[in-house]
Design a protein around this motif. Structure first.
Motif, short mmCIF file in Angstrom:
data_model
loop_
_atom_site.label_atom_id
_atom_site.label_comp_id
_atom_site.label_asym_id
_atom_site.label_seq_id
_atom_site.Cartn_x
_atom_site.Cartn_y
_atom_site.Cartn_z
N VAL A 222 32.58 11.83 13.88
CA VAL A 222 31.93 11.32 12.67
C VAL A 222 30.61 12.07 12.51
O VAL A 222 29.79 12.08 13.43
CB VAL A 222 31.65 9.81 12.75
N THR A 223 30.39 12.69 11.37
CA THR A 223 29.17 13.46 11.16
C THR A 223 27.98 12.54 10.94
O THR A 223 28.13 11.40 10.48
CB THR A 223 29.31 14.38 9.94
N PRO A 224 26.76 13.01 11.26
CA PRO A 224 25.55 12.19 11.00
C PRO A 224 25.43 11.79 9.54
O PRO A 224 24.96 10.68 9.24
CB PRO A 224 24.41 13.13 11.43
N GLY A 225 25.85 12.66 8.62
CA GLY A 225 25.79 12.32 7.21
C GLY A 225 26.65 11.13 6.87
O GLY A 225 26.24 10.23 6.12
N THR A 226 27.86 11.09 7.42
CA THR A 226 28.76 9.96 7.18
C THR A 226 28.20 8.68 7.80
O THR A 226 28.26 7.60 7.20
CB THR A 226 30.15 10.25 7.78
N LEU A 227 27.63 8.80 8.99
CA LEU A 227 27.02 7.65 9.65
C LEU A 227 25.90 7.07 8.79
O LEU A 227 25.77 5.84 8.64
CB LEU A 227 26.48 8.05 11.02
N TYR A 228 25.09 7.95 8.20
CA TYR A 228 23.97 7.48 7.39
C TYR A 228 24.45 6.83 6.09
O TYR A 228 23.95 5.77 5.70
CB TYR A 228 23.01 8.62 7.07
N ILE A 229 25.42 7.46 5.43
CA ILE A 229 25.92 6.91 4.16
C ILE A 229 26.50 5.52 4.37
O ILE A 229 26.23 4.58 3.58
CB ILE A 229 26.98 7.84 3.55
N ARG A 230 27.28 5.32 5.45
CA ARG A 230 27.84 4.00 5.72
C ARG A 230 26.74 3.00 6.06
O ARG A 230 26.80 1.84 5.65
CB ARG A 230 28.84 4.07 6.87
N SER A 231 25.72 3.44 6.77
CA SER A 231 24.61 2.55 7.13
C SER A 231 23.82 2.16 5.89
O SER A 231 23.41 1.00 5.75
CB SER A 231 23.70 3.23 8.16
N LEU A 232 23.59 3.12 5.00
CA LEU A 232 22.85 2.81 3.77
C LEU A 232 23.66 1.88 2.89
O LEU A 232 23.08 0.97 2.26
CB LEU A 232 22.53 4.11 3.02
N TYR A 233 24.96 2.08 2.84
CA TYR A 233 25.82 1.16 2.06
C TYR A 233 25.69 -0.25 2.60
O TYR A 233 25.58 -1.22 1.83
CB TYR A 233 27.28 1.63 2.13
N TRP A 234 25.71 -0.39 3.93
CA TRP A 234 25.56 -1.71 4.54
C TRP A 234 24.22 -2.33 4.16
O TRP A 234 24.15 -3.52 3.82
CB TRP A 234 25.66 -1.60 6.06
N GLY A 245 32.87 -5.25 0.91
CA GLY A 245 34.07 -4.50 0.54
C GLY A 245 34.70 -3.88 1.77
O GLY A 245 34.96 -4.56 2.76
N ALA A 246 34.92 -2.57 1.72
CA ALA A 246 35.52 -1.86 2.85
C ALA A 246 34.45 -1.26 3.75
O ALA A 246 34.75 -0.42 4.59
CB ALA A 246 36.44 -0.76 2.34
N GLY A 247 33.20 -1.67 3.58
CA GLY A 247 32.10 -1.13 4.37
C GLY A 247 31.99 -1.79 5.74
O GLY A 247 32.72 -2.74 6.05
N PRO A 248 31.08 -1.31 6.58
CA PRO A 248 30.89 -1.88 7.92
C PRO A 248 30.27 -3.27 7.86
O PRO A 248 29.54 -3.60 6.92
CB PRO A 248 29.94 -0.88 8.59
N VAL A 249 30.56 -4.08 8.88
CA VAL A 249 30.01 -5.43 8.98
C VAL A 249 29.54 -5.66 10.42
O VAL A 249 29.90 -4.92 11.34
CB VAL A 249 31.06 -6.49 8.59
#
Length: 266
Positions: A222-234, A245-249
């Protein structure tokens, strides 16, 4: 004494705003996501040092910058200096302390120690004091033409900035529990050790003591960019209470506790 309406000082204030924004945005991002090679890159080290010089020079100027009181400019050097020294100077001084990069380096070198990783956030929190300088400049700009539009823009930017910090801390908590799981079995209900392994099962093999110590170690998964985008979505979903939604919990107690904090603050 510099007059309150000085145009050169206004331009310098605009430059300080840019520096403040860079500082408070890049600090948590570098601590949480960036690889060791980038954090210790000569360019970033030099840039950080230049930022400290700018803020130190800005502090010096504040002792000579007049202000408006009851509609009249105050240009007495003694009064200007005393007012600043007894108001914003202590906070500005703490925010200008050049203590960040040595702690970053020490943190990533001994990243296997969770305590050292947490200590690394102390200078980042201290740098948040620079927001006070940003607030003062924005307060002055609000009195200008178009101030209402600036106020709306400032509210949106503030919300995004808080979300950015919450996102970086969310990843930091998940990553810390990934590398240093509180129990061997993980969460008693899901069996996961962190939201990272629940969202990306491929990371389970990396979440063990002595395995991955830095986010760069799992970049092939998992790239750092993907990690950040999912974290910001959360962070945005938590603060807005719109659902994930389909985001992390959250999975662990620490993640649930942090989620509650973000919901209350947001």
């Amino acid at each position: 004494v510099i007059r309150p309406q000085s145009r050169p000082k206004a331009l310098f204030d605009a430059f300080v705003v840019v520096c403040v924004l860079y500082s408070i945005i890049s600090m948590p991002l570098l601590l949480a996501f960036m690889p060791l090679s980038l954090v210790n890159a000569t360019g970033l080290v030099v840039l950080s040092a230049l930022m400290d010089v700018v803020f130190a020079f800005d502090i010096l100027l504040q002792f000579f910058h007049g202000y408006v009181e009851d509609g009249f400019p105050v240009l007495s050097l003694r009064k200007v200096a005393w007012t600043y020294a007894t108001s914003w100077f202590p906070l500005d001084f703490v925010a200008a302390l050049p203590i960040a990069h040595p702690v970053w380096r020490a943190t990533y070198v001994v990243h296997a120690d969770l305590g050292a990783s947490a200590v690394a956030w102390i200078p980042a929190i201290l740098k948040l004091a620079r927001v006070g300088r940003l607030a003062r400049v924005m307060s002055h700009w609000h009195s200008l033409s178009g101030g209402n539009l600036l106020r709306v823009f400032g509210v949106i930017c503030s919300w995004m900035l808080v979300s950015h910090w919450f996102a970086c801390l969310w990843f930091f908590i998940g990553w810390s529990e990934c590398v240093h799981p509180p129990t061997a079995a993980g969460d008693s209900i899901t069996g996961e050790s962190t939201w990272l392994t629940a969202y990306w099962p491929a990371l389970r093999s990396e979440c063990a003591p002595g395995s991955a110590n830095k986010p760069e170690d799992v970049a092939h998964l998992v790239t750092p960019g993907t990690l950040y985008i999912r974290s910001l979505y959360w962070a945005l979903a938590t603060m807005s209470s719109m659902g994930y939604g389909a985001g992390p919990v959250a999975v662990t107690d620490a993640e649930f506790a942090y989620s509650i904090f973000c919901q209350v603050v947001g």
